[in-house]
Design an enzyme around this catalytic site. Sequence first.
Site, mmCIF file in Angstrom:
data_model
loop_
_atom_site.group_PDB
_atom_site.id
_atom_site.type_symbol
_atom_site.label_atom_id
_atom_site.label_comp_id
_atom_site.label_asym_id
_atom_site.label_seq_id
_atom_site.Cartn_x
_atom_site.Cartn_y
_atom_site.Cartn_z
ATOM 1 N N ASP A 30 0.869 -1.184 0.000
ATOM 2 C CA ASP A 30 0.000 0.000 0.000
ATOM 3 C C ASP A 30 0.901 1.228 0.000
ATOM 4 O OD1 ASP A 30 -1.977 2.044 0.885
ATOM 5 O OD2 ASP A 30 -3.237 0.317 1.360
ATOM 6 N N ASN A 31 0.476 2.288 -0.716
ATOM 7 C CA ASN A 31 1.274 3.521 -0.644
ATOM 8 C C ASN A 31 0.739 4.489 0.418
ATOM 9 O OD1 ASN A 31 -1.007 4.571 -1.822
ATOM 10 N ND2 ASN A 31 -0.015 5.334 -3.679
ATOM 11 N N PHE A 79 -7.088 -4.477 -4.046
ATOM 12 C CA PHE A 79 -7.961 -3.399 -3.558
ATOM 13 C C PHE A 79 -7.436 -2.020 -3.945
ATOM 14 C CE2 PHE A 79 -8.503 -6.657 -0.159
ATOM 15 C CZ PHE A 79 -9.879 -6.773 -0.177
ATOM 16 N N LYS A 83 -11.160 6.060 -4.988
ATOM 17 C CA LYS A 83 -12.580 5.676 -5.042
ATOM 18 C C LYS A 83 -13.578 6.823 -4.906
ATOM 19 C CE LYS A 83 -12.893 4.847 -0.095
ATOM 20 N NZ LYS A 83 -13.462 4.114 0.993
ATOM 21 N N SER A 123 -17.150 -2.890 -8.620
ATOM 22 C CA SER A 123 -18.193 -2.148 -7.907
ATOM 23 C C SER A 123 -19.516 -2.254 -8.647
ATOM 24 C CB SER A 123 -17.760 -0.684 -7.837
ATOM 25 O OG SER A 123 -18.849 0.140 -7.512
ATOM 26 N N ALA A 124 -20.599 -2.105 -7.898
ATOM 27 C CA ALA A 124 -21.934 -2.059 -8.510
ATOM 28 C C ALA A 124 -22.062 -0.868 -9.448
ATOM 29 C CB ALA A 124 -22.993 -1.973 -7.415
ATOM 30 N N TYR A 147 -14.515 7.500 -12.217
ATOM 31 C CA TYR A 147 -14.236 6.407 -11.274
ATOM 32 C C TYR A 147 -14.866 5.109 -11.790
ATOM 33 C CZ TYR A 147 -14.962 3.256 -7.338
ATOM 34 O OH TYR A 147 -15.024 2.134 -6.557
ATOM 35 N N LYS A 151 -13.257 1.253 -13.245
ATOM 36 C CA LYS A 151 -13.640 -0.125 -12.872
ATOM 37 C C LYS A 151 -14.032 -0.915 -14.116
ATOM 38 C CE LYS A 151 -12.984 0.266 -8.485
ATOM 39 N NZ LYS A 151 -11.794 -0.357 -7.907
ATOM 40 N N ASN A 196 -18.193 11.538 1.678
ATOM 41 C CA ASN A 196 -19.119 11.543 0.536
ATOM 42 C C ASN A 196 -20.211 10.511 0.750
ATOM 43 O OD1 ASN A 196 -17.576 13.345 -1.182
ATOM 44 N ND2 ASN A 196 -16.073 11.684 -1.253
HETATM 45 P P1 NAD Z 1 -9.588 2.677 0.753
HETATM 46 O O1 NAD Z 1 -9.226 3.977 0.127
HETATM 47 O O2 NAD Z 1 -9.847 2.636 2.199
HETATM 48 O O3 NAD Z 1 -8.473 1.573 0.397
HETATM 49 C C1 NAD Z 1 -7.734 1.616 -0.789
HETATM 50 C C2 NAD Z 1 -6.276 1.470 -0.415
HETATM 51 O O4 NAD Z 1 -5.486 1.504 -1.616
HETATM 52 C C3 NAD Z 1 -5.786 2.636 0.463
HETATM 53 O O5 NAD Z 1 -5.138 2.106 1.596
HETATM 54 C C4 NAD Z 1 -4.814 3.393 -0.438
HETATM 55 O O6 NAD Z 1 -3.766 3.979 0.310
HETATM 56 C C5 NAD Z 1 -4.348 2.306 -1.385
HETATM 57 N N1 NAD Z 1 -3.898 2.784 -2.705
HETATM 58 C C6 NAD Z 1 -4.561 3.603 -3.559
HETATM 59 N N2 NAD Z 1 -3.822 3.808 -4.665
HETATM 60 C C7 NAD Z 1 -2.674 3.098 -4.521
HETATM 61 C C8 NAD Z 1 -1.523 2.908 -5.324
HETATM 62 N N3 NAD Z 1 -1.381 3.525 -6.489
HETATM 63 N N4 NAD Z 1 -0.555 2.090 -4.871
HETATM 64 C C9 NAD Z 1 -0.673 1.461 -3.656
HETATM 65 N N5 NAD Z 1 -1.726 1.621 -2.855
HETATM 66 C C10 NAD Z 1 -2.726 2.432 -3.276
HETATM 67 O O7 NAD Z 1 -10.852 2.124 -0.057
HETATM 68 P P2 NAD Z 1 -11.785 0.868 0.249
HETATM 69 O O8 NAD Z 1 -13.128 1.387 0.582
HETATM 70 O O9 NAD Z 1 -11.114 -0.076 1.154
HETATM 71 O O10 NAD Z 1 -11.883 0.256 -1.222
HETATM 72 C C11 NAD Z 1 -11.027 -0.789 -1.664
HETATM 73 C C12 NAD Z 1 -11.329 -1.076 -3.123
HETATM 74 O O11 NAD Z 1 -12.714 -1.415 -3.253
HETATM 75 C C13 NAD Z 1 -11.094 0.112 -4.057
HETATM 76 O O12 NAD Z 1 -10.553 -0.370 -5.272
HETATM 77 C C14 NAD Z 1 -12.486 0.656 -4.284
HETATM 78 O O13 NAD Z 1 -12.616 1.314 -5.530
HETATM 79 C C15 NAD Z 1 -13.316 -0.619 -4.246
HETATM 80 N N6 NAD Z 1 -14.719 -0.368 -3.879
HETATM 81 C C16 NAD Z 1 -15.008 0.308 -2.732
HETATM 82 C C17 NAD Z 1 -16.329 0.573 -2.397
HETATM 83 C C18 NAD Z 1 -16.669 1.368 -1.168
HETATM 84 O O14 NAD Z 1 -17.782 1.912 -1.092
HETATM 85 N N7 NAD Z 1 -15.817 1.461 -0.158
HETATM 86 C C19 NAD Z 1 -17.360 0.124 -3.226
HETATM 87 C C20 NAD Z 1 -17.035 -0.600 -4.382
HETATM 88 C C21 NAD Z 1 -15.703 -0.843 -4.701
HETATM 89 N N1 UDP Z 2 -26.781 10.182 0.574
HETATM 90 C C1 UDP Z 2 -27.405 11.234 1.220
HETATM 91 N N2 UDP Z 2 -26.632 12.110 1.921
HETATM 92 C C2 UDP Z 2 -25.274 12.006 2.013
HETATM 93 C C3 UDP Z 2 -24.655 10.920 1.356
HETATM 94 C C4 UDP Z 2 -25.441 10.029 0.639
HETATM 95 O O1 UDP Z 2 -28.631 11.380 1.151
HETATM 96 O O2 UDP Z 2 -24.639 12.858 2.653
HETATM 97 C C5 UDP Z 2 -27.603 9.192 -0.155
HETATM 98 C C6 UDP Z 2 -27.294 9.092 -1.634
HETATM 99 O O3 UDP Z 2 -28.063 10.034 -2.362
HETATM 100 C C7 UDP Z 2 -27.679 7.645 -1.928
HETATM 101 C C8 UDP Z 2 -27.350 6.902 -0.626
HETATM 102 O O4 UDP Z 2 -27.320 7.927 0.386
HETATM 103 O O5 UDP Z 2 -29.073 7.535 -2.154
HETATM 104 C C9 UDP Z 2 -26.000 6.182 -0.644
HETATM 105 O O6 UDP Z 2 -24.993 7.095 -1.048
HETATM 106 P P1 UDP Z 2 -23.448 6.708 -1.015
HETATM 107 O O7 UDP Z 2 -22.683 7.895 -1.549
HETATM 108 O O8 UDP Z 2 -23.090 6.216 0.332
HETATM 109 O O9 UDP Z 2 -23.351 5.466 -2.002
HETATM 110 P P2 UDP Z 2 -23.622 5.368 -3.589
HETATM 111 O O10 UDP Z 2 -24.458 6.529 -4.016
HETATM 112 O O11 UDP Z 2 -22.280 5.360 -4.202
HETATM 113 O O12 UDP Z 2 -24.357 4.084 -3.758
#
Ligand code: NAD
Ligand code: UDP
Length: 337
Positions: A30-31, A79, A83, A123-124, A147, A151, A196
């Site tokens: 991880d960076n 991972f 994001k 991701s969805a 973003y 994916k 967010n």
């Molecule tokens: P996070 O930001 O907590 O974890 C991502 C990690 O990757 C961090 O520790 C970051 O420092 C590291 N990283 C980023 N770029 C890097 C690079 N170039 N080299 C090395 N390390 C790097 O995010 P998370 O919520 O744990 O998400 C993990 C993965 O799941 C991501 O790819 C994200 O897009 C995906 N994802 C997350 C969600 C969500 O809502 N959290 C939903 C769908 C998919």
């Molecule tokens: N949402 C909201 N207020 C916030 C953040 C999110 O009403 O401050 C709502 C957003 O419109 C969505 C749901 O919560 O209907 C989930 O949002 P999130 O950003 O967590 O996930 P994503 O939209 O990526 O599924």
Amino acid sequence: MVLVTGGAGYIGSHTCISLHEAGFDFVIFDNLCNSSQESLARVEKIIGKKIPFYRGDIRNKQDLQNVFDTHKIDSVIHFAGLKAVGESVEQPLHYYDNNVNGTLVLCQVMQEYNCKKIVFSSSATVYGDPHTTPIKEDFPLSATNPYGRTKLFIEEILRDLYICDNEWKIILLRYFNPVGAHKSGLIGEDPNGIPNNLMPFISQTAVQKREFLNIFGDDYDTHDGTGVRDYIHVVDLAQGHVKALHNIDKIQNVLSVNLGTGNGYSVLDMVRAFEKASNKKIPYKIAPRRTGDVAKCFADPSYAFEVLGWRAEKGIDEMCEDSWRWQSQNPNGYSRD
Ligand code: NAD
Ligand code: UDP
């Protein structure tokens, strides 16, 4: 040995605990661009063991080669990535470089070392604005922001990789909305700045770091007018990765799998569940819809059970209780101030 890129992050850190419990050896890379070494220290505390950690960037070949030279890596859970949807609109080149180019470099190094098993964090969001719910894996794919496109492009790249060399074993895990935290309250989601996502915003409102929650729209075609999502406990999600590794050798073709619960909850449902779990009032205001948001997004999770034998076990009360434990014990996340 499993290489976990992005293992210091929110989902990665929880997955490391599940990997440990399942008996896997792993190394974290991880960076720390969106995480801290403190999360690793906490994971080590929970599992009672030192974890090999390499600070490096997936875009840097040498950083990765160093890990592959030191350890016999036979699979990768990938991972690492950026994001934040809004940030990706403002900095598309940075997102394409970090996520897409980073994955290319990672796959090149994997190929060089004949390591051809990868579980990727998709991701969805790759379903764009779904024409109907629940969402199945064979629904049309699209993206509404950079973003999401990273994916989608990475999924395509990995499919091409398999077409040219079907020794690759590739699982694309499409997460719905991860929330919650480890039971210990020691690790959890620690967003930078103003969150967010809904759950961290609610929990920061509960500890009065935020004055009130803005609910983005109450005129959607849903049971109460607010947006509906499939919230999934991060520990269930972590377990999905363990199941993916257990099954990866036997998969044919590239496997795309939804990781969700199949239940759709509205913003107001989440507010109420969180109020119950925390015994705190969550003040909110109805605000305009957020650009790009869809009304409803929830999974049909049946394929995950069919191919991986995985299903989510934790409901929204547990998700909220665990998020609250983490937030109330660590109001400033991993920082010590
Ligand atoms: P996070 O930001 O907590 O974890 C991502 C990690 O990757 C961090 O520790 C970051 O420092 C590291 N990283 C980023 N770029 C890097 C690079 N170039 N080299 C090395 N390390 C790097 O995010 P998370 O919520 O744990 O998400 C993990 C993965 O799941 C991501 O790819 C994200 O897009 C995906 N994802 C997350 C969600 C969500 O809502 N959290 C939903 C769908 C998919
Ligand atoms: N949402 C909201 N207020 C916030 C953040 C999110 O009403 O401050 C709502 C957003 O419109 C969505 C749901 O919560 O209907 C989930 O949002 P999130 O950003 O967590 O996930 P994503 O939209 O990526 O599924």
